[in-house]
Design a protein around this motif. Structure first.
Motif, PDB file in Angstrom:
ATOM      1  N   GLN A 195       2.221   9.464   6.197  1.00 53.37           N
ATOM      2  CA  GLN A 195       1.797  10.725   7.054  1.00 53.37           C
ATOM      3  C   GLN A 195       0.337  10.764   7.337  1.00 53.37           C
ATOM      4  N   GLU A 196      -0.607  10.174   6.666  1.00 49.74           N
ATOM      5  CA  GLU A 196      -1.902  10.210   7.046  1.00 49.74           C
ATOM      6  C   GLU A 196      -2.243   9.535   8.202  1.00 49.74           C
ATOM      7  N   ILE A 197      -1.919   8.233   8.208  1.00 58.84           N
ATOM      8  CA  ILE A 197      -1.896   7.551   9.313  1.00 58.84           C
ATOM      9  C   ILE A 197      -1.367   8.075  10.782  1.00 58.84           C
ATOM     10  N   GLU A 198       0.001   8.376  10.456  1.00 58.91           N
ATOM     11  CA  GLU A 198       0.237   9.024  11.802  1.00 58.91           C
ATOM     12  C   GLU A 198      -0.090  10.446  12.217  1.00 58.91           C
ATOM     13  N   ARG A 199      -0.839  11.173  11.398  1.00 57.03           N
ATOM     14  CA  ARG A 199      -1.424  12.219  11.842  1.00 57.03           C
ATOM     15  C   ARG A 199      -2.993  11.717  12.369  1.00 57.03           C
ATOM     16  N   ALA A 200      -3.514  10.894  12.022  1.00 57.20           N
ATOM     17  CA  ALA A 200      -4.659  10.106  12.727  1.00 57.20           C
ATOM     18  C   ALA A 200      -4.393   9.598  13.981  1.00 57.20           C
ATOM     19  N   ARG A 201      -3.099   9.006  14.081  1.00 56.27           N
ATOM     20  CA  ARG A 201      -2.842   8.218  15.289  1.00 56.27           C
ATOM     21  C   ARG A 201      -2.598   9.295  16.233  1.00 56.27           C
ATOM     22  N   ARG A 202      -1.935  10.368  16.018  1.00 54.15           N
ATOM     23  CA  ARG A 202      -1.581  11.496  16.906  1.00 54.15           C
ATOM     24  C   ARG A 202      -2.925  12.234  17.554  1.00 54.15           C
ATOM     25  N   ALA A 203      -3.915  12.283  16.428  1.00 50.39           N
ATOM     26  CA  ALA A 203      -5.240  12.899  16.948  1.00 50.39           C
ATOM     27  C   ALA A 203      -6.032  11.874  17.952  1.00 50.39           C
ATOM     28  N   GLU A 204      -5.822  10.704  17.563  1.00 48.55           N
ATOM     29  CA  GLU A 204      -6.325   9.667  18.538  1.00 48.55           C
ATOM     30  C   GLU A 204      -6.025   9.725  19.751  1.00 48.55           C
ATOM     31  N   GLN A 205      -4.597   9.867  20.007  1.00 43.01           N
ATOM     32  CA  GLN A 205      -3.958   9.657  21.312  1.00 43.01           C
ATOM     33  C   GLN A 205      -4.194  10.937  21.885  1.00 43.01           C
ATOM     34  N   GLN A 206      -4.190  12.237  21.225  1.00 42.74           N
ATOM     35  CA  GLN A 206      -4.875  13.533  22.096  1.00 42.74           C
ATOM     36  C   GLN A 206      -6.159  13.895  22.232  1.00 42.74           C
ATOM     37  N   GLN A 207      -7.068  12.883  21.817  1.00 39.67           N
ATOM     38  CA  GLN A 207      -8.469  12.896  21.630  1.00 39.67           C
ATOM     39  C   GLN A 207      -8.995  14.245  20.950  1.00 39.67           C
ATOM     40  N   ALA A 208      -8.373  14.469  19.886  1.00 41.27           N
ATOM     41  CA  ALA A 208      -8.851  15.675  19.145  1.00 41.27           C
ATOM     42  C   ALA A 208      -9.521  14.938  17.745  1.00 41.27           C
ATOM     43  N   THR A 209     -10.121  16.087  17.023  1.00 47.57           N
ATOM     44  CA  THR A 209     -10.893  15.650  16.163  1.00 47.57           C
ATOM     45  C   THR A 209     -10.171  14.869  15.089  1.00 47.57           C
ATOM     46  N   MET A 210     -10.773  13.696  14.584  1.00 46.31           N
ATOM     47  CA  MET A 210      -9.734  12.705  13.516  1.00 46.31           C
ATOM     48  C   MET A 210      -9.846  13.603  12.458  1.00 46.31           C
ATOM     49  N   PRO A 211      -8.559  13.791  11.747  1.00 46.47           N
ATOM     50  CA  PRO A 211      -8.564  14.243  10.407  1.00 46.47           C
ATOM     51  C   PRO A 211      -9.005  13.364   9.347  1.00 46.47           C
ATOM     52  N   ALA A 212      -9.303  13.819   8.038  1.00 45.97           N
ATOM     53  CA  ALA A 212      -9.741  13.036   7.013  1.00 45.97           C
ATOM     54  C   ALA A 212      -8.897  12.334   6.638  1.00 45.97           C
ATOM     55  N   ILE A 213      -8.925  10.871   6.261  1.00 41.18           N
ATOM     56  CA  ILE A 213      -8.021  10.321   5.700  1.00 41.18           C
ATOM     57  C   ILE A 213      -8.308   9.544   4.518  1.00 41.18           C
ATOM     58  N   SER A 214      -7.735   9.143   3.329  1.00 42.34           N
ATOM     59  CA  SER A 214      -8.148   8.754   2.217  1.00 42.34           C
ATOM     60  C   SER A 214      -8.400   7.230   2.622  1.00 42.34           C
TER      61      SER A 214
ATOM     62  N   ILE B 253       0.824  -1.054   0.090  1.00 44.92           N
ATOM     63  CA  ILE B 253      -0.026   0.153  -0.159  1.00 44.92           C
ATOM     64  C   ILE B 253       0.825   1.145  -0.204  1.00 44.92           C
ATOM     65  N   PRO B 254       1.701   1.389   0.893  1.00 46.32           N
ATOM     66  CA  PRO B 254       2.765   2.538   0.789  1.00 46.32           C
ATOM     67  C   PRO B 254       3.341   2.603  -0.630  1.00 46.32           C
ATOM     68  N   THR B 255       3.782   1.807  -1.153  1.00 49.21           N
ATOM     69  CA  THR B 255       4.317   1.761  -2.560  1.00 49.21           C
ATOM     70  C   THR B 255       3.583   2.357  -3.358  1.00 49.21           C
ATOM     71  N   VAL B 256       2.315   2.120  -3.543  1.00 45.18           N
ATOM     72  CA  VAL B 256       1.155   2.566  -4.351  1.00 45.18           C
ATOM     73  C   VAL B 256       0.682   3.956  -4.030  1.00 45.18           C
ATOM     74  N   PHE B 257       0.786   4.213  -2.760  1.00 43.39           N
ATOM     75  CA  PHE B 257       0.043   5.544  -2.231  1.00 43.39           C
ATOM     76  C   PHE B 257       1.134   6.003  -1.240  1.00 43.39           C
ATOM     77  N   PRO B 258       2.116   6.636  -1.755  1.00 39.54           N
ATOM     78  CA  PRO B 258       3.373   6.975  -0.728  1.00 39.54           C
ATOM     79  C   PRO B 258       2.779   7.920   0.303  1.00 39.54           C
ATOM     80  N   ASN B 259       1.683   8.711   0.217  1.00 39.90           N
ATOM     81  CA  ASN B 259       1.439   9.627   1.354  1.00 39.90           C
ATOM     82  C   ASN B 259       0.627   9.109   2.557  1.00 39.90           C
ATOM     83  N   ILE B 260       0.445   7.727   2.463  1.00 37.80           N
ATOM     84  CA  ILE B 260      -0.647   7.263   3.385  1.00 37.80           C
ATOM     85  C   ILE B 260       0.273   7.160   4.762  1.00 37.80           C
TER      86      ILE B 260
ATOM     87  N   GLY C  81      -3.333  -2.697  10.420  1.00 39.35           N
ATOM     88  CA  GLY C  81      -2.532  -2.743  11.426  1.00 39.35           C
ATOM     89  C   GLY C  81      -3.150  -2.772  12.656  1.00 39.35           C
ATOM     90  N   ASP C  82      -4.387  -2.182  13.086  1.00 38.27           N
ATOM     91  CA  ASP C  82      -5.090  -2.445  14.080  1.00 38.27           C
ATOM     92  C   ASP C  82      -5.530  -3.933  14.341  1.00 38.27           C
TER      93      ASP C  82
END
Length: 258
Positions: free
Chosen positions: A109-128, A100-107, A138-139
């Motif tokens: 960073q998207e997953i990392e942002r989502a995990r940080r938001a989840e840990q901080q209990q912030a609003t989840m950013p939109a991800i592809s 998946i990262p080979t075909v979609f190189p930006n994911i 992974g989960d």
């Protein structure tokens, strides 16, 4: 390996003729997979005892040798289950971390942002959608990997061992199969904490089922007595495997024979 293993188990209930073609193909996939892992870990073979010792105590080598034996034997229905389970998690990990990262190189960073938001209990950013799939894989793998390994350990101890032993006594499996498999379990018991935990789980279930006070009154006394004798022998064997000096100490404690 995973594809052929799953097809084998789907087709096998409807007859062995078509299903058995997939059995060696699945094991061949396991052989190639484990051989690649071992080669990447240790490199080319070396003619020295230290290299041989490192191979002997490596679980990938143990499963490689077991797969080689099953591959050289006629199909035994229950033996592919551990390899199929391991292969499933390997495929999921490879898809999540490589494909998946080979075909979609930006994911990443998207997953990392989502995990940080989840840990901080912030609003989840939109991800592809690819990032959602990768995160789900992974989960899911994290949640079920350890429980799956525990169940595979019980399957190896309680199902495969009994199957090949009874099969050898009834001439359904090669007579040497239980000997080879017991040696495999011996190595796993010595080197793998999950395997030792699987033995304890099986023993606890058998104790509840066959020994007082929890055993049913319908269990014949001869069955209980036979189980206790076999259990005690296996416990002593396990103690000897974990502590090679235990056998010598037991022999020294025994009274001399006249």
């Amino acid at each position: 390996m995973l594809t052929c293993g799953l097809i084998y188990y789907v087709k096998r209930p409807f007859g062995s003729q078509g299903a058995n073609w997939y059995y060696p193909k699945a094991l061949l996939g396991a052989l190639v997979s484990y051989a690649i892992v071992v080669y990447k870990t240790y490199g080319p073979p070396q003619a020295n005892l230290a290299f041989a010792h490192r191979l002997i105590v490596d679980e990938n080598v143990e499963y490689l040798l077991l797969a080689l034996y099953w591959y050289s034997s006629r199909p035994i229905f229950v033996t592919l289950v551990p390899f199929v389970v391991f292969s499933l998690f390997h495929v999921l990990t490879y898809a999540r971390s490589v494909l998946i990262p080979t075909v979609f190189p930006n994911i990443t960073q998207e997953i990392e942002r989502a995990r940080r938001a989840e840990q901080q209990q912030a609003t989840m950013p939109a991800i592809s959608m690819p990032a959602r799939v990768s995160k789900f894989l992974g989960d899911w793998s994290t949640k079920y990997y350890s429980p799956a390994l525990r169940e595979v350990g019980v399957w190896e101890v309680a199902v495969i061992c009994v199957w090949v032993s009874v099969g050898a006594l009834t001439f359904q499996t090669p007579f040497v199969a239980p000997l080879v498999y017991l040696q495999f379990l011996r190595m796993r018991y010595a080197l793998s904490a999950p395997t030792r935990a699987a033995f304890r789980r099986v023993r606890a279930w058998l104790d509840r089922t066959l020994t007082p006070p929890m055993a049913s009154a319908n269990v014949p006394g001869v069955v209980t007595d036979s189980y206790i004798r076999v259990r005690d022998i296996l416990v002593k064997m396990g103690d000897t495997i974990m502590d090679p000096n235990a056998r010598q100490q037991q022999q020294q404690q025994q009274p001399p024979r006249n």
